[in-house]
Write an enzyme that holds these catalytic residues in place. Structure first.
Site, PDB file in Angstrom:
ATOM      1  N   LYS A 160       0.867  -1.181   0.000  1.00  0.00           N
ATOM      2  CA  LYS A 160       0.000   0.000   0.000  1.00  0.00           C
ATOM      3  C   LYS A 160       0.904   1.232   0.000  1.00  0.00           C
ATOM      4  O   LYS A 160       1.874   1.294   0.743  1.00  0.00           O
ATOM      5  CB  LYS A 160      -0.914  -0.011   1.229  1.00  0.00           C
ATOM      6  CG  LYS A 160      -1.830   1.190   1.282  1.00  0.00           C
ATOM      7  CD  LYS A 160      -3.022   0.950   2.196  1.00  0.00           C
ATOM      8  CE  LYS A 160      -3.841   2.233   2.339  1.00  0.00           C
ATOM      9  NZ  LYS A 160      -4.356   2.759   1.063  1.00  0.00           N
ATOM     10  N   GLY A 173      -7.871   7.261   1.530  1.00  0.00           N
ATOM     11  CA  GLY A 173      -7.129   8.491   1.806  1.00  0.00           C
ATOM     12  C   GLY A 173      -5.648   8.273   2.046  1.00  0.00           C
ATOM     13  O   GLY A 173      -5.027   9.031   2.792  1.00  0.00           O
ATOM     14  N   CYS A 177      -3.786   9.128  -7.432  1.00  0.00           N
ATOM     15  CA  CYS A 177      -4.886   8.860  -6.494  1.00  0.00           C
ATOM     16  C   CYS A 177      -5.936   9.976  -6.610  1.00  0.00           C
ATOM     17  O   CYS A 177      -5.602  11.155  -6.498  1.00  0.00           O
ATOM     18  CB  CYS A 177      -4.387   8.788  -5.063  1.00  0.00           C
ATOM     19  SG  CYS A 177      -5.732   8.487  -3.902  1.00  0.00           S
ATOM     20  N   LYS A 216       2.062   4.801 -12.175  1.00  0.00           N
ATOM     21  CA  LYS A 216       0.638   4.450 -12.189  1.00  0.00           C
ATOM     22  C   LYS A 216      -0.185   5.636 -12.673  1.00  0.00           C
ATOM     23  O   LYS A 216      -0.230   6.678 -12.022  1.00  0.00           O
ATOM     24  CB  LYS A 216       0.178   4.004 -10.810  1.00  0.00           C
ATOM     25  CG  LYS A 216      -1.200   3.358 -10.851  1.00  0.00           C
ATOM     26  CD  LYS A 216      -1.448   2.484  -9.653  1.00  0.00           C
ATOM     27  CE  LYS A 216      -2.738   1.712  -9.759  1.00  0.00           C
ATOM     28  NZ  LYS A 216      -2.969   0.866  -8.578  1.00  0.00           N
TER      29      LYS A 216
END
Lengths: 305, 264
Positions: free
Chosen positions: A45, A72, A129, A165
């Protein structure tokens, strides 16, 4: 006999399935457990320089075609995180991806250096994100120049093969993929979650405390396929296709769109803890039936005239 | 179609006082929970927390909540007719074995065990129920447990009721005098570890409930990892023999960020 074993950037993989960042990968032993449950590689993570508690709950719920989350970016920070990575390296027995995120180009490089001490096989940078705009501004992956700058800085900072990513929350993925490649990325991971919202009508409000969240699971799948296809058209570096794969045929689709590896996350909910094993079995059956010997034989096939 | 990880808004039917700081909340909902399972309970605008199910009557289920923080305080303010969100049930349930069992509840851990005791008594299983708390006013559900036909043994740290001491003192004596088909514990981790060790000494099957900080509750986020065990789906109820050598068990837990903390 068809085989799932494959190669990626010179490393051997027992199968093309990568545990996507944000799923199970909080601890080293949890990543090792994911490997035992069939993943060909695991991703921690995402880590930041300082620890983060993440958003207030609820942070993840299901809707009828997927999951939506706004965890978050909670994480114990790069210092403790590097220990977990080292433990995963020792115990998982499969390639390990580090993953980092930060607010500035400089901090990205600093975080990358900090996790490199654990000697991960690959480094992923999360520049996409969708759940932290308030704190972090527009994600790096939504602007070609910013994506170039952060990739370049991290590539200069650490010698680990680098995967960037990317975000589906852009009108065109191609230009961003090209910039990331030009900046020296070794691979692209397409894609992160798609920004969305789920309302609980009886409660008259968004379910997530953060209101907005990232959509994953089956609803994301065709979006991911399109993004992988666009990235493959625009860049030559290998692609990790991530987004909504829950079956062997889904995995084949991502490979044919241009992915060399397939990220899996939400399928842990839709198919259970053995998702990678189950999807692997289905992919192998598909390969036998359709006459493919290797995973590589399918990569990019959908682009042929 | 029912989605296992989406909220259903359920109506509060009834509130029962258990002790000065603990209440049981009965909700109208066919949850289909087994003893040892939990739900994620959401009070909109306040928070969401995992809570073990205290009972399931088919059309209703109950949660026993002690007033220990801001979330449980918001819970205490709920009135019949109010709605909360629940998703679940989640987690592994207790596996009831044989005809003679012991249950060891520490503090609020007695609530899920009362649910298990109810199931045991329906099957005419003999139940020695050991309940422990810091003091008399912290005990919960004593009457309900007795009403079920369990043999209740009370231990309090200050001796204000029952035996002065720990639940494990009572269990040690009972294990010497009785042969149990299973011992079921719920409470602080170090208490459950001590229960497990005692049972091991007496070659007795033992299940405990191991939990860690949870976010998703359904096995995807990994936040609740305990040394490679995903407690929300591979637990929370586990066979003591399968957890006793886990490197985190009784030692390490993690907070919302994933940072490590040590049990004291």
């Amino acid at each position: 006999m068809a085989t799932l074993s494959t190669q990626f950037l010179g490393k051997k993989f027992k199968n093309p399935f990568v545990l996507a960042s944000g799923f199970m990968g909080v601890t080293g032993l949890s990543m090792a457990s994911a490997a035992k449950h069939g993943f060909g590689a695991v991703t921690i993570k995402s880590l930041s320089l300082q620890p983060r508690k993440g958003h207030p709950a609820p942070v993840i719920v299901e809707f009828d075609r997927g999951l939506i989350n706004a965890v978050g970016l909670s994480n114990p920070g790069v210092k403790e995180g590097a220990d977990e990575l080292a433990l995963a390296k020792k115990e998982a027995g499969v390639p390990v991806f580090a993953s980092v995120f930060a607010d500035t180009v400089e901090h990205f490089a600093e975080a990358a250096k900090a996790v490199s001490k654990a000697k991960p096989d690959f480094l992923e940078i999360d520049v996409s994100c969708p759940n932290v705009d308030n704190e972090f501004g527009t994600p790096f992956a939504c602007d070609p120049k910013a994506a170039y700058d952060v990739t370049r800085a991290v590539k200069k900072a650490v010698p680990i093969p680098l995967s960037v990513k990317l975000s589906p929350n852009v009108p065109h993925l191609g230009p961003i993929a090209r910039q990331v490649e030009k900046a020296g990325a070794d691979a692209i991971n397409a894609i992160n979650t798609l920004k969305g919202m789920v309302i609980q009508p009886e409660a008259r409000r968004p379910v997530l405390t953060n209101k907005f969240g990232g959509i994953s699971g089956p609803a994301l799948f065709p979006v991911a396929t399109r993004c992988i296809y666009e990235a493959y058209q625009s860049a030559k570096i290998p692609i990790i296709g991530t987004g909504g794969v829950t079956t062997g045929r889904d995995a084949a689709s991502h490979l044919m769109a241009g992915a060399s590896l397939v990220g899996i996350g939400s399928a842990l909910h839709f198919r259970g803890l053995d998702a990678a094993k189950t999807i692997g079995k289905e992919l192998l059956e598909f390969m036998e039936l359709e006459g493919y010997k290797k995973v590589q034989d399918m990569v990019g096939l959908a682009h042929e005239a | 179609m029912k989605l296992s990880a989406a909220f259903e808004m359920v109506r509060l039917l009834e509130v029962k006082n258990e002790n000065p700081s603990t209440k049981t909340f009965v909700f109208e909902h066919d949850l289909g929970a087994k003893p040892g399972q939990f739900v994620m309970a959401w009070i909109p605008t306040v928070n969401e927390k995992p809570m073990s199910v205290g009972g399931d009557e088919g059309n209703t289920f109950s949660l026993t909540v002690a007033n220990v923080g801001t979330f449980s305080e918001a819970f205490q303010k709920l009135k019949p007719g109010d709605r909360i969100g629940v998703r679940g049930p989640y987690g592994r349930a207790y596996q009831l074995k044989g005809k003679r069992v012991a249950m060891v509840g520490g503090g609020f851990g007695s609530a899920p065990l009362r649910f298990l005791a109810e199931l045991a008594r329906k099957k005419a299983v003999h139940v020695d129920f050991i309940q422990g708390a810091r003091s008399k006013d912290r005990l919960i559900l004593e009457k309900d447990i007795q009403k079920l036909g369990c043999h209740l043994h009370v231990a309090t740290n200050d001796g204000s009721k029952g035996k002065k001491g720990m639940v494990t003192d009572v269990l040690a004596e009972l294990l010497k005098a009785n042969r149990y088909d299973g011992v079921y514990a719920c409470g602080p981790e170090l208490m459950m570890q001590a229960v497990g060790k005692l049972c091991e000494k007496h070659a007795t099957y033992c299940e405990i409930s191991v939990e860690r900080y949870m976010k998703c509750g359904f096995g995807v986020c990994g936040q609740c990892d305990c040394g490679g065990l995903l407690t929300c789906v591979e637990g929370t109820v586990v066979d003591y023999q399968k957890i006793k050598d886990n490197p985190d068990f009784g030692r390490i837990h993690r907070d919302a960020s994933g940072q490590k903390h040590f049990f004291k």
